[in-house]
Design a protein around this motif. Structure first.
Motif, PDB file in Angstrom:
ATOM      1  N   LEU A   1       0.831  -1.192   0.000  1.00  0.00           N
ATOM      2  CA  LEU A   1       0.000   0.000   0.000  1.00  0.00           C
ATOM      3  C   LEU A   1       0.868   1.244   0.000  1.00  0.00           C
ATOM      4  O   LEU A   1       2.002   1.221   0.484  1.00  0.00           O
ATOM      5  CB  LEU A   1      -0.907   0.017   1.234  1.00  0.00           C
ATOM      6  N   GLU A   2       0.309   2.325  -0.521  1.00  0.00           N
ATOM      7  CA  GLU A   2       0.984   3.615  -0.507  1.00  0.00           C
ATOM      8  C   GLU A   2       0.152   4.600   0.293  1.00  0.00           C
ATOM      9  O   GLU A   2      -1.043   4.777   0.031  1.00  0.00           O
ATOM     10  CB  GLU A   2       1.180   4.133  -1.933  1.00  0.00           C
ATOM     11  N   LEU A   3       0.778   5.240   1.273  1.00  0.00           N
ATOM     12  CA  LEU A   3       0.108   6.210   2.126  1.00  0.00           C
ATOM     13  C   LEU A   3      -0.266   7.440   1.315  1.00  0.00           C
ATOM     14  O   LEU A   3       0.567   8.012   0.624  1.00  0.00           O
ATOM     15  CB  LEU A   3       1.034   6.609   3.285  1.00  0.00           C
ATOM     16  N   ILE A   4      -1.536   7.853   1.398  1.00  0.00           N
ATOM     17  CA  ILE A   4      -1.976   9.048   0.675  1.00  0.00           C
ATOM     18  C   ILE A   4      -2.468  10.142   1.607  1.00  0.00           C
ATOM     19  O   ILE A   4      -2.623  11.283   1.193  1.00  0.00           O
ATOM     20  CB  ILE A   4      -3.050   8.716  -0.393  1.00  0.00           C
ATOM     21  N   GLU A   5      -2.719   9.787   2.885  1.00  0.00           N
ATOM     22  CA  GLU A   5      -3.169  10.793   3.844  1.00  0.00           C
ATOM     23  C   GLU A   5      -2.933  10.262   5.247  1.00  0.00           C
ATOM     24  O   GLU A   5      -3.040   9.059   5.494  1.00  0.00           O
ATOM     25  CB  GLU A   5      -4.662  11.077   3.649  1.00  0.00           C
ATOM     26  N   GLN A   6      -2.613  11.174   6.150  1.00  0.00           N
ATOM     27  CA  GLN A   6      -2.462  10.799   7.553  1.00  0.00           C
ATOM     28  C   GLN A   6      -2.839  11.987   8.419  1.00  0.00           C
ATOM     29  O   GLN A   6      -2.529  13.121   8.073  1.00  0.00           O
ATOM     30  CB  GLN A   6      -1.020  10.390   7.823  1.00  0.00           C
ATOM     31  N   ARG A   7      -3.521  11.706   9.520  1.00  0.00           N
ATOM     32  CA  ARG A   7      -3.847  12.769  10.466  1.00  0.00           C
ATOM     33  C   ARG A   7      -4.062  12.162  11.837  1.00  0.00           C
ATOM     34  O   ARG A   7      -4.402  10.985  11.963  1.00  0.00           O
ATOM     35  CB  ARG A   7      -5.049  13.570  10.014  1.00  0.00           C
ATOM     36  N   ALA A   8      -3.853  12.984  12.859  1.00  0.00           N
ATOM     37  CA  ALA A   8      -3.984  12.513  14.236  1.00  0.00           C
ATOM     38  C   ALA A   8      -5.223  13.103  14.888  1.00  0.00           C
ATOM     39  O   ALA A   8      -5.583  14.255  14.630  1.00  0.00           O
ATOM     40  CB  ALA A   8      -2.749  12.911  15.036  1.00  0.00           C
ATOM     41  N   PHE A   9      -5.859  12.304  15.720  1.00  0.00           N
ATOM     42  CA  PHE A   9      -6.944  12.778  16.567  1.00  0.00           C
ATOM     43  C   PHE A   9      -6.354  13.198  17.916  1.00  0.00           C
ATOM     44  O   PHE A   9      -5.288  12.706  18.319  1.00  0.00           O
ATOM     45  CB  PHE A   9      -7.974  11.674  16.817  1.00  0.00           C
ATOM     46  N   ARG A  10      -7.049  14.053  18.619  1.00  0.00           N
ATOM     47  CA  ARG A  10      -6.604  14.468  19.960  1.00  0.00           C
ATOM     48  C   ARG A  10      -6.464  13.267  20.900  1.00  0.00           C
ATOM     49  O   ARG A  10      -5.654  13.276  21.815  1.00  0.00           O
ATOM     50  CB  ARG A  10      -7.569  15.496  20.549  1.00  0.00           C
ATOM     51  N   SER A  11      -7.224  12.216  20.673  1.00  0.00           N
ATOM     52  CA  SER A  11      -7.194  11.009  21.513  1.00  0.00           C
ATOM     53  C   SER A  11      -5.896  10.222  21.372  1.00  0.00           C
ATOM     54  O   SER A  11      -5.605   9.348  22.182  1.00  0.00           O
ATOM     55  CB  SER A  11      -8.356  10.093  21.146  1.00  0.00           C
ATOM     56  N   GLY A  12      -5.134  10.501  20.318  1.00  0.00           N
ATOM     57  CA  GLY A  12      -3.936   9.726  20.028  1.00  0.00           C
ATOM     58  C   GLY A  12      -4.131   8.733  18.897  1.00  0.00           C
ATOM     59  O   GLY A  12      -3.167   8.144  18.409  1.00  0.00           O
ATOM     60  N   ALA A  13      -5.367   8.515  18.466  1.00  0.00           N
ATOM     61  CA  ALA A  13      -5.622   7.655  17.309  1.00  0.00           C
ATOM     62  C   ALA A  13      -5.114   8.363  16.052  1.00  0.00           C
ATOM     63  O   ALA A  13      -5.146   9.590  15.967  1.00  0.00           O
ATOM     64  CB  ALA A  13      -7.110   7.340  17.183  1.00  0.00           C
TER      65      ALA A  13
END
Length: 192
Positions: free
Chosen positions: A164-176
């Motif tokens: 797989l190729e990463l196309i997006e990443q983001r963090a939630f305040r919860s740490g997820a």
């Protein structure tokens, strides 16, 4: 143009996908999942996932959402409840909740679903996605990775070999962490 088949699921750091593992939903994660639903107009589940979702997110006969639901959960349920649902099952005789049962060759049924121009198909569960991923039928993967070690439960795409190729990443305040991927071959192909 084929409609995209998007697989999205919560997963723990050790790859477990049990609905009981991971962090409790909060307003931020529920808003994310509500937006994910809005990207599609069809939900595709196996029997187990369909029954879990129906038990939690179907509007009660009274028309009133249960008291345990907060505003973010009601918003999620109000998007999911009227959506078209397709259930792959060899054991269910009938379904309702805007659903239809697919029997027999599920792979061929999914190929036919993808041929109809729409916003997309949202795929959930564990077993059915592993089958479809192994055959290269999933166009996008979204994993919400929870900072938890579950130590038990079904594993994410167990037995499937994917690049797989990463196309997006983001963090939630919860740490997820939300990680969105495409199969590597698709990620390199020009977009239409």
């Amino acid at each position: 143009m084929l409609q995209p088949l998007r697989y999205a699921i919560n997963v723990t750091l050790d790859g477990c996908c049990s609905h009981e593992a991971g962090l409790s939903p909060d307003a931020e994660s529920m808003a994310f999942w509500t937006d994910e639903l809005r990207r599609s107009d069809t939900l595709l589940y196996g029997r187990v996932t369909y029954e879990l979702m129906e038990g939690a997110w179907r509007r009660p006969e009274s028309g009133e959402w249960p008291d345990w639901m907060d505003a973010s959960e009601v918003a999620f349920a109000e998007v999911m409840d009227p959506m078209r649902k397709v259930v792959a099952s060899a054991t269910l005789d009938a379904v309702d909740w805007n659903a239809e049962v697919v029997r027999g060759d599920v792979v061929e049924a999914v190929r036919r679903l993808k041929e109809h121009p729409r916003r997309g198909i949202s795929l959930g569960g564990v077993k059915l996605p592993a089958t479809l991923a192994a055959l290269g039928l999933i166009d996008e993967y979204t994993f919400v990775v929870h900072p938890v070690i579950a130590g038990r439960g079904p594993r994410l795409l167990d037995g499937v070999d994917l690049k797989l190729e990463l196309i997006e990443q983001r963090a939630f305040r919860s740490g997820a962490i939300v990680q969105r991927y495409r199969p590597a071959a698709q990620a390199m192909a020009p977009r239409e």
